[in-house]
Design an enzyme around this catalytic site. Structure first.
Site, PDB file in Angstrom:
ATOM      1  CG  ASP A 284      -1.773   1.224   1.365  1.00  0.00           C
ATOM      2  OD1 ASP A 284      -1.605   2.166   0.553  1.00  0.00           O
ATOM      3  OD2 ASP A 284      -2.613   1.272   2.283  1.00  0.00           O
TER       4      ASP A 284
ATOM      5  CG  ASN B  63       1.266   3.914 -12.959  1.00  0.00           C
ATOM      6  OD1 ASN B  63       0.786   4.695 -13.768  1.00  0.00           O
ATOM      7  ND2 ASN B  63       0.746   2.709 -12.744  1.00  0.00           N
TER       8      ASN B  63
ATOM      9  CB  SER C 152       0.808  14.369 -13.891  1.00  0.00           C
ATOM     10  OG  SER C 152      -0.096  15.382 -13.516  1.00  0.00           O
ATOM     11  CB  SER C 153      -4.103  13.293 -14.641  1.00  0.00           C
ATOM     12  OG  SER C 153      -5.371  13.418 -15.247  1.00  0.00           O
TER      13      SER C 153
ATOM     14  CE1 TYR D 290      -6.764  11.283 -10.396  1.00  0.00           C
ATOM     15  CE2 TYR D 290      -7.357  12.868 -12.092  1.00  0.00           C
ATOM     16  CZ  TYR D 290      -6.764  11.669 -11.724  1.00  0.00           C
ATOM     17  OH  TYR D 290      -6.170  10.874 -12.676  1.00  0.00           O
TER      18      TYR D 290
ATOM     19  CE  LYS E 212      -3.139  11.691 -10.863  1.00  0.00           C
ATOM     20  NZ  LYS E 212      -2.122  10.622 -10.714  1.00  0.00           N
TER      21      LYS E 212
END
Length: 248
Positions: free
Chosen positions: A59, A86, A133-134, A147, A151
Protein backbone atom coordinates in the site's frame (compact mmCIF):
# COMPACT_ATOMS: atom_id res chain seq x y z
CA UNK A 1 15.50 3.17 -31.91
CA UNK A 2 17.63 1.70 -29.15
CA UNK A 3 16.31 3.12 -25.86
CA UNK A 4 19.52 1.97 -24.13
CA UNK A 5 17.55 0.28 -21.34
CA UNK A 6 19.28 -3.10 -21.36
CA UNK A 7 20.65 -3.92 -17.93
CA UNK A 8 19.07 -0.93 -16.21
CA UNK A 9 16.97 -1.39 -13.07
CA UNK A 10 13.52 0.13 -12.78
CA UNK A 11 10.89 0.54 -10.05
CA UNK A 12 7.21 0.91 -10.96
CA UNK A 13 4.47 1.56 -8.44
CA UNK A 14 1.07 0.25 -9.47
CA UNK A 15 2.73 -2.13 -11.91
CA UNK A 16 0.09 -4.85 -12.05
CA UNK A 17 -2.52 -3.22 -14.31
CA UNK A 18 -3.04 -0.64 -16.99
CA UNK A 19 -0.28 1.87 -17.64
CA UNK A 20 2.01 0.49 -14.94
CA UNK A 21 1.76 -3.05 -16.24
CA UNK A 22 2.45 -1.99 -19.81
CA UNK A 23 5.47 0.01 -18.60
CA UNK A 24 6.78 -3.10 -16.87
CA UNK A 25 6.25 -5.25 -19.95
CA UNK A 26 7.94 -2.69 -22.21
CA UNK A 27 10.95 -2.37 -19.92
CA UNK A 28 11.36 -6.14 -19.72
CA UNK A 29 11.14 -6.35 -23.52
CA UNK A 30 13.96 -3.80 -23.72
CA UNK A 31 16.16 -5.88 -21.43
CA UNK A 32 15.72 -3.97 -18.18
CA UNK A 33 15.28 -5.46 -14.73
CA UNK A 34 12.00 -4.42 -13.11
CA UNK A 35 10.42 -4.37 -9.67
CA UNK A 36 6.72 -3.64 -9.31
CA UNK A 37 4.39 -3.17 -6.40
CA UNK A 38 0.60 -3.26 -6.16
CA UNK A 39 -2.02 -3.83 -3.46
CA UNK A 40 -3.44 -7.20 -4.54
CA UNK A 41 -1.56 -10.45 -3.97
CA UNK A 42 -3.08 -12.26 -6.96
CA UNK A 43 -2.24 -9.39 -9.32
CA UNK A 44 1.36 -9.15 -8.14
CA UNK A 45 1.81 -12.92 -8.36
CA UNK A 46 0.40 -12.98 -11.89
CA UNK A 47 2.70 -10.24 -13.19
CA UNK A 48 5.83 -11.57 -11.51
CA UNK A 49 5.16 -15.00 -12.98
CA UNK A 50 4.37 -13.67 -16.45
CA UNK A 51 7.15 -11.10 -16.81
CA UNK A 52 9.80 -12.52 -14.49
CA UNK A 53 10.01 -9.31 -12.48
CA UNK A 54 10.49 -8.73 -8.77
CA UNK A 55 7.27 -7.77 -7.02
CA UNK A 56 5.70 -7.07 -3.65
CA UNK A 57 2.30 -6.29 -2.20
CA UNK A 58 2.46 -2.70 -0.98
CA UNK A 59 0.00 0.00 0.00
CA UNK A 60 2.00 2.99 -1.23
CA UNK A 61 0.32 5.32 1.25
CA UNK A 62 2.13 3.34 3.97
CA UNK A 63 5.54 5.03 4.29
CA UNK A 64 7.32 2.11 5.95
CA UNK A 65 5.99 -0.45 3.47
CA UNK A 66 6.91 1.70 0.49
CA UNK A 67 10.42 2.38 1.73
CA UNK A 68 10.98 -1.29 2.53
CA UNK A 69 9.95 -2.26 -1.00
CA UNK A 70 12.37 0.26 -2.49
CA UNK A 71 15.24 -1.04 -0.36
CA UNK A 72 14.39 -4.69 -1.03
CA UNK A 73 14.15 -3.99 -4.76
CA UNK A 74 17.55 -2.31 -4.79
CA UNK A 75 19.06 -5.38 -3.15
CA UNK A 76 17.27 -7.78 -5.48
CA UNK A 77 18.34 -5.88 -8.61
CA UNK A 78 21.71 -4.59 -7.33
CA UNK A 79 20.70 -0.98 -7.80
CA UNK A 80 18.06 1.43 -9.09
CA UNK A 81 18.31 3.55 -12.23
CA UNK A 82 14.70 4.38 -13.10
CA UNK A 83 11.79 5.31 -10.86
CA UNK A 84 8.23 5.46 -12.20
CA UNK A 85 5.54 6.69 -9.81
CA UNK A 86 2.23 5.51 -11.22
CA UNK A 87 -0.26 5.03 -8.37
CA UNK A 88 -3.30 7.22 -7.84
CA UNK A 89 -6.06 7.01 -5.27
CA UNK A 90 -8.43 8.19 -8.05
CA UNK A 91 -10.16 10.27 -5.39
CA UNK A 92 -12.52 12.34 -7.52
CA UNK A 93 -15.20 13.21 -4.97
CA UNK A 94 -15.54 16.74 -3.60
CA UNK A 95 -14.94 16.15 0.10
CA UNK A 96 -12.17 16.09 2.68
CA UNK A 97 -11.65 12.35 2.26
CA UNK A 98 -10.60 12.93 -1.35
CA UNK A 99 -8.06 15.55 -0.30
CA UNK A 100 -6.59 13.20 2.31
CA UNK A 101 -6.44 10.26 -0.10
CA UNK A 102 -4.93 12.37 -2.87
CA UNK A 103 -2.28 13.77 -0.57
CA UNK A 104 -1.28 10.46 0.99
CA UNK A 105 -1.40 8.38 -2.19
CA UNK A 106 -0.91 10.54 -5.28
CA UNK A 107 1.44 13.10 -3.76
CA UNK A 108 3.32 11.65 -0.82
CA UNK A 109 3.85 8.24 -2.37
CA UNK A 110 5.83 9.96 -5.12
CA UNK A 111 7.81 12.10 -2.68
CA UNK A 112 8.65 9.09 -0.52
CA UNK A 113 9.43 6.92 -3.53
CA UNK A 114 11.93 9.46 -4.83
CA UNK A 115 13.49 10.06 -1.43
CA UNK A 116 13.85 6.36 -0.71
CA UNK A 117 15.40 5.64 -4.11
CA UNK A 118 17.75 8.63 -4.08
CA UNK A 119 20.89 6.90 -2.73
CA UNK A 120 20.78 4.46 -5.66
CA UNK A 121 19.80 7.10 -8.22
CA UNK A 122 22.78 9.18 -7.15
CA UNK A 123 25.03 6.20 -7.89
CA UNK A 124 23.51 5.59 -11.34
CA UNK A 125 24.84 6.81 -14.68
CA UNK A 126 21.34 6.77 -16.18
CA UNK A 127 19.12 7.99 -13.36
CA UNK A 128 15.62 9.19 -14.12
CA UNK A 129 12.37 9.89 -12.30
CA UNK A 130 9.06 9.81 -14.16
CA UNK A 131 5.80 10.58 -12.39
CA UNK A 132 2.41 9.89 -13.95
CA UNK A 133 0.22 12.97 -13.63
CA UNK A 134 -2.97 13.64 -15.62
CA UNK A 135 -4.55 16.12 -17.96
CA UNK A 136 -6.80 16.90 -14.97
CA UNK A 137 -3.80 18.72 -13.53
CA UNK A 138 -3.58 20.88 -16.63
CA UNK A 139 -7.13 22.19 -16.90
CA UNK A 140 -10.40 22.10 -14.99
CA UNK A 141 -12.56 19.12 -15.91
CA UNK A 142 -15.32 16.99 -14.42
CA UNK A 143 -13.07 15.31 -11.83
CA UNK A 144 -13.07 16.55 -8.24
CA UNK A 145 -10.86 19.45 -7.13
CA UNK A 146 -8.47 17.33 -5.07
CA UNK A 147 -7.59 15.00 -7.94
CA UNK A 148 -6.67 17.80 -10.31
CA UNK A 149 -4.84 19.79 -7.65
CA UNK A 150 -2.53 16.93 -6.70
CA UNK A 151 -1.90 15.96 -10.32
CA UNK A 152 -0.84 19.56 -10.95
CA UNK A 153 1.33 19.45 -7.83
CA UNK A 154 3.16 16.41 -9.21
CA UNK A 155 4.15 18.40 -12.30
CA UNK A 156 5.46 21.23 -10.13
CA UNK A 157 7.30 18.77 -7.87
CA UNK A 158 8.99 17.03 -10.80
CA UNK A 159 10.00 20.37 -12.32
CA UNK A 160 11.65 21.30 -9.05
CA UNK A 161 13.44 17.95 -8.90
CA UNK A 162 14.69 18.41 -12.46
CA UNK A 163 16.25 21.76 -11.64
CA UNK A 164 17.71 20.64 -8.32
CA UNK A 165 19.11 17.32 -9.52
CA UNK A 166 20.39 18.32 -12.96
CA UNK A 167 23.97 18.88 -11.71
CA UNK A 168 23.96 15.25 -10.52
CA UNK A 169 22.77 13.95 -13.87
CA UNK A 170 19.39 12.83 -12.48
CA UNK A 171 16.46 13.65 -14.75
CA UNK A 172 12.84 14.18 -13.65
CA UNK A 173 9.73 14.43 -15.83
CA UNK A 174 5.99 13.88 -15.75
CA UNK A 175 3.63 12.27 -18.21
CA UNK A 176 0.02 13.46 -18.27
CA UNK A 177 -2.34 10.94 -19.87
CA UNK A 178 -5.79 11.70 -21.09
CA UNK A 179 -8.67 9.25 -20.66
CA UNK A 180 -7.14 5.76 -20.72
CA UNK A 181 -9.34 2.68 -21.05
CA UNK A 182 -8.36 -0.83 -19.97
CA UNK A 183 -9.99 -3.87 -18.44
CA UNK A 184 -10.29 -3.43 -14.70
CA UNK A 185 -9.66 0.31 -14.96
CA UNK A 186 -11.71 3.28 -13.81
CA UNK A 187 -13.22 3.93 -17.25
CA UNK A 188 -14.47 0.37 -17.62
CA UNK A 189 -16.12 0.78 -14.23
CA UNK A 190 -17.70 4.06 -15.29
CA UNK A 191 -18.82 2.55 -18.59
CA UNK A 192 -20.93 -0.03 -16.77
CA UNK A 193 -21.81 1.95 -13.64
CA UNK A 194 -22.42 5.41 -15.08
CA UNK A 195 -22.92 5.08 -18.86
CA UNK A 196 -24.11 8.68 -19.19
CA UNK A 197 -20.84 10.03 -17.78
CA UNK A 198 -18.87 7.59 -19.91
CA UNK A 199 -20.63 8.76 -23.06
CA UNK A 200 -20.02 12.39 -22.14
CA UNK A 201 -16.32 11.77 -21.51
CA UNK A 202 -15.89 9.72 -24.67
CA UNK A 203 -17.51 12.44 -26.76
CA UNK A 204 -14.91 14.93 -25.52
CA UNK A 205 -12.10 12.96 -27.18
CA UNK A 206 -11.44 14.40 -30.67
CA UNK A 207 -10.11 11.03 -31.88
CA UNK A 208 -13.40 9.40 -30.92
CA UNK A 209 -11.78 6.98 -28.48
CA UNK A 210 -9.74 6.82 -25.31
CA UNK A 211 -6.05 5.93 -25.09
CA UNK A 212 -4.76 2.43 -24.56
CA UNK A 213 -2.27 1.77 -21.74
CA UNK A 214 0.35 0.89 -24.38
CA UNK A 215 0.06 4.34 -25.93
CA UNK A 216 0.76 6.01 -22.60
CA UNK A 217 3.44 3.54 -21.51
CA UNK A 218 5.49 4.17 -24.66
CA UNK A 219 5.75 7.83 -23.73
CA UNK A 220 6.62 7.03 -20.12
CA UNK A 221 9.35 4.60 -21.13
CA UNK A 222 10.84 7.00 -23.67
CA UNK A 223 11.22 9.93 -21.26
CA UNK A 224 12.53 7.55 -18.59
CA UNK A 225 15.11 6.04 -20.92
CA UNK A 226 18.66 7.14 -21.71
CA UNK A 227 17.48 7.73 -25.28
CA UNK A 228 15.84 10.86 -23.85
CA UNK A 229 18.97 11.91 -22.00
CA UNK A 230 18.50 15.69 -22.37
CA UNK A 231 14.80 15.67 -21.45
CA UNK A 232 14.24 16.90 -17.92
CA UNK A 233 11.62 19.15 -16.37
CA UNK A 234 9.13 18.24 -19.11
CA UNK A 235 5.44 17.40 -18.77
CA UNK A 236 4.60 15.12 -21.70
CA UNK A 237 0.88 15.35 -22.46
CA UNK A 238 -0.50 12.24 -24.22
CA UNK A 239 -4.20 12.87 -24.66
CA UNK A 240 -5.17 12.62 -28.34
CA UNK A 241 -5.80 16.40 -28.40
CA UNK A 242 -8.32 16.15 -25.57
CA UNK A 243 -7.13 19.25 -23.71
CA UNK A 244 -7.39 22.64 -25.37
CA UNK A 245 -4.97 24.73 -23.34
CA UNK A 246 -1.69 25.74 -24.99
CA UNK A 247 1.28 24.43 -23.02
CA UNK A 248 3.92 27.16 -23.16
Amino acid sequence: MDLKLRGLKALITGGSKGIGYRCAAALVAEGAQVSICARTVADVDAVTAELGVYGAVVDVSNKDALESWVADSAVAMSGIDIVIGNVSALAVSDDEAAWEAGFNTDMMHCVRLVNAAMPWLEASDAASITLVSSVSGREIDFTGPAYGAFKAALVHYAQGLAYKLAPQGIRANTVSPGNTYFKGGIWESIETGNPELFATALAMNPMGRMATPDEIARGVIFVASPASSFTSGTNLVIDGALTKGVQL
